[in-house]
Design a protein around this motif. Structure first.
Motif, PDB file in Angstrom:
ATOM      1  N   SER B  48      38.148  42.022  40.036  1.00 50.31           N
ATOM      2  CA  SER B  48      37.411  43.208  39.570  1.00 50.31           C
ATOM      3  C   SER B  48      38.304  44.119  38.753  1.00 50.31           C
ATOM      4  O   SER B  48      37.857  44.753  37.791  1.00 50.31           O
ATOM      5  N   GLN B  91      30.345  44.723  39.904  1.00 48.70           N
ATOM      6  CA  GLN B  91      30.212  44.227  41.281  1.00 48.70           C
ATOM      7  C   GLN B  91      29.484  45.274  42.126  1.00 48.70           C
ATOM      8  O   GLN B  91      28.617  44.935  42.921  1.00 48.70           O
ATOM      9  N   ASP B 172      30.722  40.429  37.092  1.00 53.02           N
ATOM     10  CA  ASP B 172      31.583  40.515  38.267  1.00 53.02           C
ATOM     11  C   ASP B 172      30.761  40.325  39.544  1.00 53.02           C
ATOM     12  O   ASP B 172      30.061  41.239  39.971  1.00 53.02           O
ATOM     13  N   GLU B 173      30.858  39.160  40.104  1.00 58.23           N
ATOM     14  CA  GLU B 173      30.183  38.841  41.375  1.00 58.23           C
ATOM     15  C   GLU B 173      28.703  39.189  41.361  1.00 58.23           C
ATOM     16  O   GLU B 173      28.181  39.764  42.318  1.00 58.23           O
TER      17      GLU B 173
HETATM   18 MG   LIG Z   1      35.834  42.163  43.124  1.00 54.72          MG
END
Ligand SMILES: [Mg+2]
Ligand SMILES: Nc1ncnc2c1ncn2[C@@H]1O[C@H](COP(=O)(O)OP(=O)(O)O)[C@@H](O)[C@H]1O
Lengths: 423, 255
Positions: B48, B91, B172-173
């Motif tokens: 991240s 995220q 991100d995720e």
């Molecule tokens: Mg992360």
């Protein structure tokens, strides 16, 4: 510590009698003025150690010129009205300049008239008595330029009533507004304060008597020019089952103190207050709200938001008082302050006096800088810093702004945008 | 090394600090048009930080050269990069109370396209993209991420990507916290955004998403570095064996 007369400060109120006579007032009106004058002669300013004046110097609201000198000035004031109105009244240059009532409202018995000659049934000075404070006493002794708004029982108005008070052409403006909402009436009233120009002082008082089961929406919108110093006091008294919704929008002037609130006097009365204030540069804003629950099953809810840029200051004190015999009542208060610059400061002080156990009550206050994560999120979507900030501030203030009539809201959004541009 | 002249995104020797702490310790990445890269790595490895740092988060100090479609964007702010076609799906997207999804997105789309989008055209487009993602139209009027569930936030990130039509997207995720139906919808959105001109990086620590979105390149990310790169089979290997077997490589990468 008891307050002592300040030897250097006094207020000249030399012409109370001539003022009352010149304006064609009744003897009762003169008696009220004299009572008020005597309260501030000699002038005893409030103790600054006490909550209400801890953040703002009361001396700033003491008129230098005698406000009882009646010299109404001829002024030309443009007031383009963009929305449909039930009625409009303009107070400027120390006098009520213009009244308009649309046919529907007139036929329904709505009265908008010069407060100096109106029959007020003893209501004038009953919701904000001269004993309320020195600024209110000076207004009560000296006010000129006033309007009575009376909506008869059972009358519902589709369009709002607007009252505009212009601060200009006089060193001291002392406007007075009295609103009487008959039982079961329903309407919206917007009181707007504008103008300035010369270094002006405004001491204004508004009283609103809300009859049983009446539903009143009231907005107090302050957007004076820079340089104005002003103190506005507004009180509503709610009878049984009345519903009062107040929007407070404070944007202008250099030094502003507002003291607003409602007395929930009848069982089941409800007061909602939504406030927004935005200050910039070296503006100083001081707001005091009061909700006094005097009857059973009364309900108040307050949400006041402040956004500050530059080196602006805000002080907020919020009083909730629930009387011993006001069981079953509820009172909620939230004050949020958003600081958009490093030099901005805000204070928030809740004051609760709960004299019975049978209540629900909560309060909350926050003072926080702009959330960098929010700014980054918006910037990562392509919005420049200024636009990101503006969106966050609109969102922050939005809930309250939405409650204002569209034309007022648009003007305030423009003020917010220009404030942000200064950054 | 891939030739990066035609890359949609490339960066070389990127280091990122959080305060005094170096979290990303030298990353090279080249994403060609039409490519999907996956970056996989354990929690806390700095994925991240890499994504936020590349986008221009003010908390991070970034060193290294970034190019977006051939242009050096190392010195540009986040909003400038976004207007040039870079996108980050967060995220943990933050809530912006009082700002509706529709009003926010109209402002963002106008900024990205460099011209105010007419309200009716915008509405039509927004409703079509929301339908693609099986989203209730009521979302348009809700405050951005305010009170949204984890899955709703991820959908709204993908919605934004589809509306903004980036050249290069970092996700991100985006797959974490999704149930299987939501994962399918989100994958559909990612595949729709992945046109031949667009480059993408999917940051994830599960192989799950890669069942629905086929990456061309898989990078293993550990302790602030890419320690191994390979084809899609590398993701399966990670799924089976975890990350532990790569630890020595992580150490070696630092040499
Ligand atoms: Mg992360
Ligand atoms: N804002 C921050 N403040 C302090 N430490 C941070 C911050 N962001 C990241 N870190 C540190 O960087 C390391 C990597 O975190 P992160 O990038 O979130 O990893 P990942 O996304 O791979 O799980 C962690 O050890 C974390 O403590």
């Amino acid at each position: 510590m008891s307050a002592q007369p300040n030897p250097t400060l006094s207020v000249a109120l030399e012409h109370v009698e001539e003022l009352a006579r010149g304006l064609g007032e009744s003897g009762d009106a003169l008696a009220l003025r004299e009572r008020a004058r005597d309260l501030v002669t000699p002038l005893v300013l409030p103790d600054r150690a006490r909550h209400l004046w801890r953040y703002t110097n009361p001396e700033r609201f003491v008129p230098v010129a005698d406000p009882t000198v009646l010299a109404p000035v001829a002024i030309a004031h443009e007031w383009p009205r963009e929305d449909d109105l039930a009625a409009a009244a303009l107070i400027a240059g120390g006098a009520l300049r213009m009244v308009e009532i649309d046919d529907t409202a007139r036929r329904a018995g709505v009265v908008i008239e010069d407060l100096h000659r109106a029959a007020t049934d003893g209501l004038l000075g009953s919701l904000v008595p001269p004993e309320h404070g020195f600024a209110e006493a000076i207004n009560t002794a000296a006010w000129h330029g006033g309007v009575l708004v009376r909506v008869p029982a059972g009358v519902e108005l589709e369009h709002p009533i607007r009252v505009r008070c212009v601060a200009s052409a006089e060193p001291v403006s002392v406007p007075r507004v009295l609103v009487v909402a008959g039982a079961g009436s329903a309407f919206e009233l917007v009181e707007g304060h504008v103008g300035g120009g010369v270094p002006a002082l405004v001491l204004g008082v508004t009283e609103i008597a809300v009859g049983p089961d009446a539903r009143v929406r009231y907005s107090l919108v302050q957007r004076w020019d820079a340089g104005v110093t002003g103190h506005l006091t507004a009180r509503a008294r709610l009878e049984r089952g009345a519903h009062f919704q107040m929007s407070l929008a404070s944007f202008g002037g250099s030094l502003y103190k507002a003291d607003v609130g409602a007395v929930l006097a009848g069982e089941g009365a409800q007061a909602e207050m939504f406030g927004v204030s935005m200050g910039g540069e070296k503006q100083h804003m001081d707001h005091h709200t009061e909700h006094l629950h005097e009857a059973r099953k009364t309900h108040s809810n307050l949400d006041f938001k402040v956004a500050l840029t530059g080196a602006a200051r805000s002080a907020y004190t919020g009083m909730i008082r629930i009387a011993h015999d006001a069981g079953g009542s509820e009172a909620y208060q939230v004050n949020r302050n958003l600081l958009l610059s490093e030099d901005a400061r805000a204070e928030s002080i809740p004051e609760l006096e709960i004299l019975t156990d049978d209540v629900r009550c909560s309060h909350g206050a926050t003072v926080a800088p702009l959330d960098e994560e929010q700014v980054f999120y918006l910037k990562s979507r392509g919005l420049p810093h200024f636009q990101a900030m503006r969106l966050i501030v609109y969102g922050f203030l939005g809930q309250t702004l939405q409650r204002l009539p569209a034309t007022t809201r648009e003007r305030i959004e423009a003020l917010v945008a220009s404030r942000l541009h200064e950054e | 090394m891939t030739d990066s002249t035609n890359a949609v995104f490339s960066c070389a020797d990127v280091h990122i600090w959080v305060g005094e702490k170096e979290v990303v310790k030298g990353v090279d990445l080249t994403v060609m048009p039409g490519e999907i890269h996956a970056i996989m790595g354990p929690n806390g490895s700095g994925k991240s930080t890499l994504a936020n740092g590349l986008m221009g988060h003010p908390l991070y100090t970034v060193e290294g050269r970034l190019t977006l479609a051939g242009e050096d964007v190392s010195a540009l702010s986040a909003d400038e990069k976004a207007r040039k076609g870079m996108f980050l799906a967060f995220q943990y997207p933050v809530a912006i109370p009082g700002v509706t999804v529709a009003s926010f997105l109209r402002a963002a789309v106008s900024a990205r396209r460099g011209a105010e989008v007419p309200i009716r055209d915008f509405r039509k487009e927004l409703l079509a993209r929301m339908a693609d993602l099986d989203m209730d139209t009521a979302f348009a009027g809700r405050y951005l991420n305010d009170g949204f569930s984890g899955g709703e936030k991820k959908r709204v990130e993908i919605l934004q990507m589809l509306m903004l039509q980036p050249r290069f997207a970092l996700l991100d995720e985006t797959d974490s916290g999704l149930d299987i139906d939501a994962l399918k919808v989100v994958s559909k959105g990612i595949n729709a955004a992945s046109t031949p001109e667009v480059g993408m990086v999917l940051v994830t620590h599960y192989q799950r998403l890669l069942n629905y979105v086929r990456p061309h390149v898989v990078h293993v990310f550990m302790d602030g570095r890419i320690v191994r790169s390979g084809g899609p089979e590398l993701a399966l290997e990670l799924e089976e064996r975890g990350y532990d077997w790569l630890e020595p490589a992580a150490a070696a990468g630092g040499a």
